[in-house]
Motif scaffolding. Structure first.
Motif, PDB file in Angstrom:
ATOM      1  N   SER A 105       0.806  -1.224   0.000  1.00  0.00           N
ATOM      2  CA  SER A 105       0.000   0.000   0.000  1.00  0.00           C
ATOM      3  C   SER A 105       0.837   1.270   0.000  1.00  0.00           C
ATOM      4  N   GLY A 106       2.158   1.147   0.025  1.00  0.00           N
ATOM      5  CA  GLY A 106       3.006   2.323   0.002  1.00  0.00           C
ATOM      6  C   GLY A 106       3.270   2.950   1.351  1.00  0.00           C
ATOM      7  N   LEU A 107       2.821   2.292   2.433  1.00  0.00           N
ATOM      8  CA  LEU A 107       3.105   2.813   3.773  1.00  0.00           C
ATOM      9  C   LEU A 107       4.530   2.481   4.213  1.00  0.00           C
ATOM     10  N   ASP A 108       5.134   1.489   3.565  1.00  0.00           N
ATOM     11  CA  ASP A 108       6.520   1.118   3.837  1.00  0.00           C
ATOM     12  C   ASP A 108       7.194   0.836   2.497  1.00  0.00           C
ATOM     13  N   GLN A 109       8.498   0.970   2.459  1.00  0.00           N
ATOM     14  CA  GLN A 109       9.234   0.774   1.216  1.00  0.00           C
ATOM     15  C   GLN A 109       9.994  -0.542   1.247  1.00  0.00           C
ATOM     16  N   PRO A 110       9.787  -1.392   0.235  1.00  0.00           N
ATOM     17  CA  PRO A 110      10.532  -2.656   0.199  1.00  0.00           C
ATOM     18  C   PRO A 110      12.036  -2.405   0.085  1.00  0.00           C
TER      19      PRO A 110
ATOM     20  N   LYS B 199       0.844  11.247  -3.040  1.00  0.00           N
ATOM     21  CA  LYS B 199      -0.028  11.604  -4.162  1.00  0.00           C
ATOM     22  C   LYS B 199      -0.522  10.345  -4.870  1.00  0.00           C
ATOM     23  N   PHE B 200       0.356   9.379  -5.058  1.00  0.00           N
ATOM     24  CA  PHE B 200      -0.022   8.118  -5.708  1.00  0.00           C
ATOM     25  C   PHE B 200      -1.068   7.393  -4.872  1.00  0.00           C
ATOM     26  N   ARG B 201      -0.846   7.307  -3.566  1.00  0.00           N
ATOM     27  CA  ARG B 201      -1.789   6.601  -2.690  1.00  0.00           C
ATOM     28  C   ARG B 201      -3.161   7.255  -2.720  1.00  0.00           C
ATOM     29  N   ARG B 202      -3.194   8.573  -2.633  1.00  0.00           N
ATOM     30  CA  ARG B 202      -4.474   9.283  -2.597  1.00  0.00           C
ATOM     31  C   ARG B 202      -5.278   9.077  -3.871  1.00  0.00           C
ATOM     32  N   GLY B 203      -4.601   8.892  -4.974  1.00  0.00           N
ATOM     33  CA  GLY B 203      -5.302   8.741  -6.228  1.00  0.00           C
ATOM     34  C   GLY B 203      -5.744   7.331  -6.533  1.00  0.00           C
ATOM     35  N   ARG B 204      -5.125   6.326  -5.899  1.00  0.00           N
ATOM     36  CA  ARG B 204      -5.370   4.945  -6.308  1.00  0.00           C
ATOM     37  C   ARG B 204      -5.730   3.976  -5.183  1.00  0.00           C
ATOM     38  N   ILE B 205      -5.494   4.348  -3.923  1.00  0.00           N
ATOM     39  CA  ILE B 205      -5.587   3.395  -2.820  1.00  0.00           C
ATOM     40  C   ILE B 205      -6.530   3.911  -1.733  1.00  0.00           C
TER      41      ILE B 205
ATOM     42  N   ALA C  14     -13.156   5.027   2.248  1.00  0.00           N
ATOM     43  CA  ALA C  14     -12.255   4.271   1.379  1.00  0.00           C
ATOM     44  C   ALA C  14     -12.867   4.001   0.007  1.00  0.00           C
ATOM     45  N   LEU C  15     -14.209   3.946  -0.072  1.00  0.00           N
ATOM     46  CA  LEU C  15     -14.870   3.543  -1.314  1.00  0.00           C
ATOM     47  C   LEU C  15     -15.289   4.700  -2.203  1.00  0.00           C
ATOM     48  N   VAL C  16     -15.533   5.857  -1.611  1.00  0.00           N
ATOM     49  CA  VAL C  16     -16.252   6.902  -2.335  1.00  0.00           C
ATOM     50  C   VAL C  16     -15.473   7.455  -3.531  1.00  0.00           C
ATOM     51  N   THR C  17     -14.141   7.404  -3.491  1.00  0.00           N
ATOM     52  CA  THR C  17     -13.352   7.914  -4.608  1.00  0.00           C
ATOM     53  C   THR C  17     -13.044   6.845  -5.648  1.00  0.00           C
ATOM     54  N   ALA C  18     -13.634   5.660  -5.509  1.00  0.00           N
ATOM     55  CA  ALA C  18     -13.435   4.555  -6.452  1.00  0.00           C
ATOM     56  C   ALA C  18     -11.956   4.242  -6.659  1.00  0.00           C
ATOM     57  N   PRO C  19     -11.222   3.901  -5.595  1.00  0.00           N
ATOM     58  CA  PRO C  19      -9.796   3.606  -5.738  1.00  0.00           C
ATOM     59  C   PRO C  19      -9.559   2.295  -6.488  1.00  0.00           C
ATOM     60  N   GLU C  20      -8.335   2.131  -6.970  1.00  0.00           N
ATOM     61  CA  GLU C  20      -7.968   0.885  -7.648  1.00  0.00           C
ATOM     62  C   GLU C  20      -8.098  -0.303  -6.692  1.00  0.00           C
ATOM     63  N   ILE C  21      -7.763  -0.070  -5.423  1.00  0.00           N
ATOM     64  CA  ILE C  21      -7.734  -1.155  -4.449  1.00  0.00           C
ATOM     65  C   ILE C  21      -7.947  -0.589  -3.051  1.00  0.00           C
ATOM     66  N   VAL C  22      -8.577  -1.381  -2.191  1.00  0.00           N
ATOM     67  CA  VAL C  22      -8.780  -1.008  -0.788  1.00  0.00           C
ATOM     68  C   VAL C  22      -8.035  -2.015   0.086  1.00  0.00           C
TER      69      VAL C  22
ATOM     70  N   GLY D 287     -17.598  -3.636  -7.704  1.00  0.00           N
ATOM     71  CA  GLY D 287     -16.444  -4.194  -8.401  1.00  0.00           C
ATOM     72  C   GLY D 287     -15.138  -3.823  -7.732  1.00  0.00           C
ATOM     73  N   GLN D 288     -15.201  -3.488  -6.435  1.00  0.00           N
ATOM     74  CA  GLN D 288     -14.009  -3.051  -5.703  1.00  0.00           C
ATOM     75  C   GLN D 288     -13.077  -4.231  -5.445  1.00  0.00           C
ATOM     76  N   THR D 289     -11.788  -3.958  -5.421  1.00  0.00           N
ATOM     77  CA  THR D 289     -10.794  -4.953  -5.020  1.00  0.00           C
ATOM     78  C   THR D 289     -10.433  -4.696  -3.566  1.00  0.00           C
ATOM     79  N   VAL D 290     -10.525  -5.717  -2.731  1.00  0.00           N
ATOM     80  CA  VAL D 290     -10.247  -5.584  -1.301  1.00  0.00           C
ATOM     81  C   VAL D 290      -9.182  -6.594  -0.891  1.00  0.00           C
ATOM     82  N   VAL D 291      -8.177  -6.116  -0.162  1.00  0.00           N
ATOM     83  CA  VAL D 291      -7.145  -6.977   0.424  1.00  0.00           C
ATOM     84  C   VAL D 291      -7.164  -6.733   1.927  1.00  0.00           C
TER      85      VAL D 291
END
Length: 263
Positions: free
Chosen positions: A66-71, A93-99, A167-175, A204-208
């Motif tokens: 999810s980008g909270l930590d860096q591999p 910025k990436f997280r806000r737009g997709r996650i 988490a759902l309202v902005t239609a992210p790529e993944i939750v 059609g949301q993707t949830v992990v």
């Protein structure tokens, strides 16, 4: 509904793809390998649960994905786009737009109303909200009559509903959901899991989801099992009993390895 898969695939077809992701934490004694060359791919519109014994790396996997930590090594792709590491502003910025995120402790802004909390990610990212989706999400989550309340005026279950709507309202790529039912009673936890399941079916949301609860994991399409920083198995169409039995065996295996290491 489509099922998740740990096999490879075309990047643009995957909601989430990890390529040989490794996370090593340096210490004063021996480096700790929290994730060890983890690769997986999950299709859009699927619900995946991640389980493992304590220290298996499941929270680290969620944080790296999810980008909270860096591999330390490896790559992460969200919807076919590589997660950019480096400058925090670029990652944010990436997280806000997709996650989207759902946390165990809700992470709501206490001075904001339900409406303001739900719309906060869109406001921060500058992303326009689809009003039809906004209205539908609030109706399905059951918050339409609570929009002007603040978090302190809501029950724990209601606060988690706000977190799901946010988490759902902005239609992210993944939750990503980190122990979303961990602070709730059994009946409320069941309601929250049903809402997550509906998010997959209805939107059609993707949830992990990371969880320690076999009952929660059984709500998913697919359960991935971690041990010692590696994916050691998966279970499509899981049941609570089958997940619990597999977790017991994983726990026994970990104890056996630790005992052998100390001998």
């Amino acid at each position: 509904m489509s099922r998740g898969s740990t096999s490879g695939g075309v990047a643009t077809a995957d909601a989430l793809r990890l390529e040989a992701v490794t996370r090593i934490y340096e210490s004063s004694r021996t480096p700790v390998i929290a994730l060890n060359e983890v690769s997986l791919a999950l299709a859009p519109g699927t619900f995946t649960a991640i389980m493992g014994p304590s220290g298996s790396g499941k929270s680290t996997l969620l944080h790296c994905a999810s980008g909270l930590d860096q591999p330390t090594r490896g790559k992460v792709y969200i919807g076919g786009a590589e997660l950019p590491y480096g400058r925090e502003s670029k990652v944010t910025k990436f997280r806000r737009g997709r996650i989207g995120f759902i946390f165990q402790q809700y992470n709501l802004m206490p001075t904001l109303t339900v409406r303001q909390n739900v719309l906060l990610p869109a406001r921060l990212s500058g992303k326009a909200v689809d009003q039809e989706r906004y209205t539908t999400v609030l109706e399905r989550i059951g918050l339409a009559d609570r929009l002007d309340h603040q978090p302190s005026e809501l029950s724990g279950g209601e606060q988690q509903r706000v977190a799901i709507a946010r988490a759902l309202v902005t239609a992210p790529e993944i939750v990503f959901a980190d122990e979303p039912t961990g602070a709730l009673d059994t009946a409320t936890a069941r309601e929250i899991l049903t809402l997550l399941d509906e998010a997959v079916y209805a939107f059609g949301q993707t949830v992990v989801m990371v969880t320690h609860d076999p009952v929660a994991a059984a709500q998913a399409d697919l359960v991935l099992f971690l041990a010692d920083g590696r994916i050691v198995g998966e279970m499509p169409t899981p049941t609570a009993a089958a997940v619990a039995e597999r977790m017991t065996r994983l726990g026994d295996d970990v104890v056996e390895r630790e005992t052998m290491a100390e001998a």
